[in-house]
Enzyme design. Structure first.
Site, PDB file in Angstrom:
ATOM      1  N   ASP A   8       0.856  -1.190   0.000  1.00 35.55           N
ATOM      2  CA  ASP A   8       0.000   0.000   0.000  1.00 35.55           C
ATOM      3  C   ASP A   8       0.887   1.233   0.000  1.00 35.55           C
ATOM      4  OD1 ASP A   8      -2.470   1.432   0.130  1.00 35.55           O
ATOM      5  OD2 ASP A   8      -2.124   1.782   2.264  1.00 35.55           O
ATOM      6  N   GLU A  10       0.838   5.732   0.559  1.00 38.67           N
ATOM      7  CA  GLU A  10       0.160   6.994   0.864  1.00 38.67           C
ATOM      8  C   GLU A  10       0.844   8.062   0.027  1.00 38.67           C
ATOM      9  OE1 GLU A  10      -2.542   7.190   2.453  1.00 38.67           O
ATOM     10  OE2 GLU A  10      -2.566   5.261   3.512  1.00 38.67           O
ATOM     11  N   HIS A 152      -5.622   6.817   7.665  1.00 41.81           N
ATOM     12  CA  HIS A 152      -4.937   5.941   6.726  1.00 41.81           C
ATOM     13  C   HIS A 152      -3.480   5.794   7.158  1.00 41.81           C
ATOM     14  CE1 HIS A 152      -7.835   5.438   3.333  1.00 41.81           C
ATOM     15  NE2 HIS A 152      -8.415   6.419   4.001  1.00 41.81           N
ATOM     16  N   ASP A 157      -2.919  -0.569   7.007  1.00 42.09           N
ATOM     17  CA  ASP A 157      -3.815  -0.930   5.905  1.00 42.09           C
ATOM     18  C   ASP A 157      -3.383  -2.245   5.251  1.00 42.09           C
ATOM     19  OD1 ASP A 157      -5.239   1.319   6.418  1.00 42.09           O
ATOM     20  OD2 ASP A 157      -4.774   2.362   4.558  1.00 42.09           O
TER      21      ASP A 157
END
Length: 235
Positions: A8, A10, A152, A157
């Site tokens: 994942d 960001e 988040h 995540d």
């Protein structure tokens, strides 16, 4: 043994073509689609500002990243963790691939091949058409604890998505078997092959009796045929 990597990111915004950059990358190793506990996690200085709208989502500002390395200094390490041929699993994977490939291009490194992409969002849409399929929605649907997800966070995540991915691939059923405990009761247990401790579930006498009664109502139940065959073999 099949290794893959779930990851994942960001970012500072929604599109690298608008100059937005990656500020966090997290990944975890999967063996046969199950997490091993081996992880990769780096915060990254984006070499630009972070808009307030983005900070409200992931909770990070440029101040949080003032001591972080820029992407080109972590790129080789990230690629080594991801491997050369392993499948790469992400939720809304085209978004993450687009951002990482933009960063890799800036570093003069080869892009991640689209053939390696496994998109759990696409998987969820096929399984639950017309329903909300965000990570939060899937966690609630599969009764996965969301209490730590106040904003988040790429590594958190990843851990949540790993649980979702196990559910989407039917992983929790792999190796499921019935055993008998010392008192004669049946136990459903998971015989994991990756060193994890199984969590036995005791089947009580009442449940066993109800199951037996249900079997008797079936026409030529295969369970009884298997039992009869075993009895004949012993005889």
């Amino acid at each position: 043994m099949i290794r893959s990597v779930l990851f994942d990111t960001e970012t500072t915004g929604l599109d690298p073509r608008d100059g937005h950059r990656v500020i966090e990358v997290a990944a975890l190793e999967l063996i046969n689609d199950l997490p091993t506990g081996v992880t990769f996690h780096r915060l990254i200085h984006p070499e630009r500002d972070i808009p307030e709208d983005a900070s409200r989502i992931h909770g990070m500002t440029l101040e949080h990243l003032k001591d972080a390395k820029v992407f080109k200094l972590i790129a080789e390490e990230m690629l080594a963790f991801m491997g050369a041929d392993e499948m790469l699993v992400a939720h809304n994977a085209p978004f993450d691939f687009r951002f990482l490939n933009a960063e890799l291009t800036l570093c003069g490194l080869p892009a991640l091949g689209a053939h390696r992409m496994v998109d759990t969002l696409a998987m969820a849409k096929l399984r639950f058409p017309g329903m909300p399929n965000s990570l939060d929605a899937l966690c609630r649907r599969f009764a996965i604890d969301l209490s730590e997800r106040t904003s988040h966070n790429a590594l958190l995540d990843c851990k949540l998505l790993a649980e979702v991915y196990v559910e989407l691939t039917g992983g929790r059923q792999r190796g499921l078997s019935l055993a008998v405990d010392e008192s004669g009761g049946q136990i459903a247990q998971y015989e994991a092959k990756d060193g994890r401790v199984s969590r036995p579930i005791l089947v009580g006498a009442e449940e066993a009796e109800r199951h037996a009664a249900f079997i008797q109502r079936l026409k030529n139940p295969i369970w009884l045929k298997d039992a009869e065959a075993e009895t004949a073999a012993v005889a």
